[in-house]
Design a protein around this motif. Structure first.
Motif, short mmCIF file in Angstrom:
data_model
loop_
_atom_site.label_atom_id
_atom_site.label_comp_id
_atom_site.label_asym_id
_atom_site.label_seq_id
_atom_site.Cartn_x
_atom_site.Cartn_y
_atom_site.Cartn_z
N ARG A 162 0.85 -1.20 0.00
CA ARG A 162 0.00 0.00 0.00
C ARG A 162 0.88 1.25 0.00
O ARG A 162 1.98 1.24 0.56
CB ARG A 162 -0.86 0.02 1.26
CG ARG A 162 -1.95 -1.01 1.29
CD ARG A 162 -2.82 -0.83 2.53
NE ARG A 162 -4.00 -1.69 2.46
CZ ARG A 162 -3.99 -2.97 2.88
NH1 ARG A 162 -2.90 -3.50 3.38
NH2 ARG A 162 -5.10 -3.69 2.78
N THR A 163 0.37 2.32 -0.61
CA THR A 163 1.15 3.57 -0.62
C THR A 163 0.95 4.35 0.68
O THR A 163 1.82 5.08 1.10
CB THR A 163 0.77 4.45 -1.82
OG1 THR A 163 -0.64 4.59 -1.86
CG2 THR A 163 1.26 3.84 -3.12
N VAL A 164 -0.24 4.20 1.30
CA VAL A 164 -0.45 4.86 2.59
C VAL A 164 -1.10 3.89 3.58
O VAL A 164 -2.12 3.28 3.27
CB VAL A 164 -1.36 6.10 2.47
CG1 VAL A 164 -1.50 6.78 3.84
CG2 VAL A 164 -0.80 7.09 1.46
N ASN A 166 -2.40 3.91 7.63
CA ASN A 166 -2.64 4.81 8.76
C ASN A 166 -1.76 4.45 9.95
O ASN A 166 -1.57 3.27 10.25
CB ASN A 166 -4.10 4.72 9.21
CG ASN A 166 -5.04 5.29 8.18
OD1 ASN A 166 -4.77 6.35 7.60
ND2 ASN A 166 -6.14 4.60 7.93
N TYR A 180 2.38 0.22 12.79
CA TYR A 180 2.91 1.40 12.09
C TYR A 180 2.76 2.62 12.99
O TYR A 180 1.64 2.99 13.33
CB TYR A 180 2.17 1.62 10.77
CG TYR A 180 2.59 0.68 9.68
CD1 TYR A 180 1.94 -0.53 9.48
CD2 TYR A 180 3.65 0.99 8.84
CE1 TYR A 180 2.33 -1.40 8.48
CE2 TYR A 180 4.04 0.12 7.82
CZ TYR A 180 3.38 -1.08 7.65
OH TYR A 180 3.77 -1.93 6.66
N ASP A 183 1.80 7.48 9.68
CA ASP A 183 1.33 7.16 8.32
C ASP A 183 2.54 6.90 7.44
O ASP A 183 3.48 7.68 7.41
CB ASP A 183 0.53 8.34 7.73
CG ASP A 183 -0.74 8.61 8.52
OD1 ASP A 183 -1.04 7.83 9.44
OD2 ASP A 183 -1.43 9.59 8.19
N SER A 184 2.52 5.79 6.70
CA SER A 184 3.65 5.48 5.83
C SER A 184 3.24 4.42 4.83
O SER A 184 2.24 3.74 5.02
CB SER A 184 4.84 4.99 6.67
OG SER A 184 4.47 3.82 7.37
N PRO A 185 4.00 4.27 3.74
CA PRO A 185 3.72 3.17 2.83
C PRO A 185 4.18 1.85 3.45
O PRO A 185 4.97 1.87 4.39
CB PRO A 185 4.57 3.52 1.59
CG PRO A 185 5.61 4.47 2.06
CD PRO A 185 5.13 5.10 3.33
#
Lengths: 245, 351
Positions: A162-164, A166, A180, A183-185
């Motif tokens: 995924r690109t983003v 939560n 995580y 927020d990050s890929p």
């Protein structure tokens, strides 16, 4: 015990850092020895240390070489009392991380259930039934490397990351589980989300989980998730941290 | 004094000596790429050596000055000018209201420097540092590079700042290194993860800095360095500043200010501080060579940098305390007074 015959190793990493290695693989005993050495060095006020960075298997000690020499740092490390195995096993800090599993919070829980050949409820049970050990924080601010997840729910990473993602998302990648912090890929299989903030730059202690902690995931319903989320936003939520001796 | 950013430049960000003390929380150190330059630039202005400054990369910003103050550009010559008049590097300049700072472009002798102001860039620190770590949006101005319209506050300058005009750093204190000298690697760490032939190649070949290099790492291209059968991956451990990391593809990556705190690739050693200073001034496309060094060489370099900082401090004091022969002797300088057993340090300034 053959593992420890050539350890600890005292390595210089440039002129401003000494690395004390306790193993070359992921090993709980080595990690406990790392934490023990860190604690000891932080009490040695006559040795001027900039910062200690614990990892899975080693402690990096950063210092100003115009003030203290690498030899002095190594000698201080060598004078640390050896770890008493029993003492270590019986004293720990456990933090509870509330997680709302499945649904929009954990869109990949079905992948994990299918891969393990069990129901989603069983994934939740197995993920939250035993605590995980935080070996180190690294990779990104506040990211905890956790070990000890029930291996029956190990699942390979997503083939298409995924690109983003939560912040707060709880995922599985192979035998690892993690949260995580921001927020990050990423390509982890997301099974749930915690309303807690794992990384708060402006706080005096910016990370919620610290290296050496035991982490217990506690399943909560969506209603409870939202309630905690509001408390976190208001700054009134106190995470459940217990210290056992 | 305040700065109004009229053009941002290629990559201009607030940096200090870095965010030490939070690596165990996974927070990278960041900080100025050219650390000796920042330290010396700051003390030339009477600042603490770790005061925050604007790190300028290759093409500098355009800045309007509100109020008065003093500045020095510490680092490679990027054409630092005030009101169109060249000032250059390592020369302090007094700024007045309405002055415009510009950069005429690199002069082929390096690609970055620190625009230091007397009083330092004033920004509330995050985790004890003003350094900008852009990847996680931490520190500096909203955790990002400067952009048009930003207003930057400058702190209270040390006394006698008006006398800084024209104060130059003697050439022998300029930390810039011989750009052609091979970079010194203090070998160690996972040195035994590489074949003898691989190590030989590293120290005998020429490498080119690639365009993918940034504040995080300097990527090199050249002879492939072979690992032994143990392979290129290790269980993650700490990455010190200047670590020479060689992943499975066999090409070295030198870890810079924005490096991650930990990583899982083999490291053959760590560059010495002055080799780091030389490296961060090199443009993509530049060629580098390596040689072996030991810890004592790295320590000697740190001592030399510390001594240069001390001398720059001393020279500033004697510059601002000098007297003019033509004017009547005004009252200024440094005094130590003892009144009823209490010691007072007094700095006087002519107005």
């Amino acid at each position: 015990m053959s593992l420890y015959i050539k350890y600890p190793k005292y390595l210089t990493a440039g002129e401003s850092c000494v690395v004390v290695e306790f193993a070359d693989e992921i090993d709980r005993g080595a990690n406990d020895a790392v934490m023990n050495l860190k604690k000891y060095l932080l009490t040695q006020k006559d040795i001027s240390i900039v910062e200690c960075l614990p990892t899975y298997r080693s402690l990096a000690v950063y210092f100003d070489p115009t003030v203290v020499s690498a030899d002095e740092v190594i000698n201080a490390a060598k004078s640390a009392p050896e770890l008493d195995g029993e003492e270590c096993a019986s004293s720990f800090t456990e933090i509870s991380i509330p997680v709302c599993y499945g649904g929009e919070y954990g869109p990949d829980i079905a992948n994990v259930a299918e891969h393990a050949g069990i129901s989603e409820e069983d994934v939740i049970k197995r993920h939250s039934s035993k605590s995980c050990h935080c070996y180190m924080i690294g990779f990104m601010p506040g990211f905890a490397y956790l070990g000890g997840m029930d291996e029956s729910i190990a699942t390979p990473r997503l083939t298409n990351p995924r690109t983003v993602i939560n912040g707060g998302s709880v995922g599985i990648a192979g035998k690892q589980t993690g949260i995580y912090p921001i927020d990050s890929p990423g390509g982890w299989q997301l099974i749930g989300r915690t309303p807690l903030r794992l990384f708060t730059p402006e706080a005096s202690r910016p990370t919620l989980i610290e290296a050496g902690y035991e982490v217990r995931f506690v399943p909560v319903a969506e209603e409870e998730y939202k309630k905690i989320e509001a408390e976190v936003a208001a700054g009134t939520y106190k995470p459940l941290i217990t210290e056992a001796k | 004094m305040e700065l109004i950013i009229r053009k941002a430049g290629m990559l201009t960000s607030v940096q200090d000596l870095g965010r030490w003390g939070y690596q165990s929380s996974g927070v990278p150190v960041a900080g100025a790429m050219d650390l000796p330059a920042l330290r010396i630039g700051n003390v030339m202005l009477g600042n603490p050596e770790g005061a925050a400054a604007l790190e300028v990369t290759l093409l500098g910003p355009e800045i309007e000055v509100k109020g008065t103050g003093a500045a020095v550009f510490a680092g490679a010559d990027l054409g630092f000018s005030v009101n169109g008049k060249a000032v250059g590097s390592w020369r302090s300049v007094v700024l007045k209201d309405g002055d415009v700072i510009t950069f005429k472009g690199p002069r082929g002798k390096g690609c970055r420097g620190n625009l230091c102001f007397a009083g330092g860039v004033y920004i509330p620190p995050v985790m004890n540092s003003c350094s900008t770590y852009i990847r996680a949006k931490i520190g500096g101005v909203e955790g990002r590079a400067l952009k048009i319209g930003d207003v930057i506050k400058i702190g209270e300058p040390a006394a006698l700042w008006k006398k800084l005009e024209g104060f130059c750093l003697p050439e022998d204190l300029d930390p810039a290194q011989d750009a052609n000298a091979p970079l010194a690697i203090i070998t160690g760490l996972q040195e035994d993860a590489f074949t003898e032939e691989g190590k030989k190649l590293l120290f005998e070949s020429e490498y080119t800095i690639t365009a993918e290099s940034d504040r995080m790492g300097c990527r090199l291209e050249g002879a492939k360095i072979e690992h032994t059968e143990k392979g290129a991956d290790i269980v993650s451990d700490a990455i010190p500043l200047g670590a020479v990391q060689i992943p499975g593809h066999g090409m070295p990556i030198i870890m810079l200010a924005d490096r991650q705190t930990t990583g899982g690739y083999t490291k053959i050693g760590v560059l010495t501080p002055l080799s780091m200073e030389a490296l961060v001034q090199k443009m993509p496309g530049s060629k580098v060579r390596f040689r072996r060094a030991d810890v004592s060489e790295g320590v000697a370099e740190q001592m030399r940098i510390k001594e240069a900082v001390r001398r720059a401090k001393e020279l500033r004091l004697s510059h601002v305390s000098r007297t003019h022969s033509e004017a009547p002797k005004p009252l200024f300088g440094h005094f130590i007074l003892t009144v009823e057993g209490k010691r007072y340090e007094i700095t006087c300034e002519e107005i």
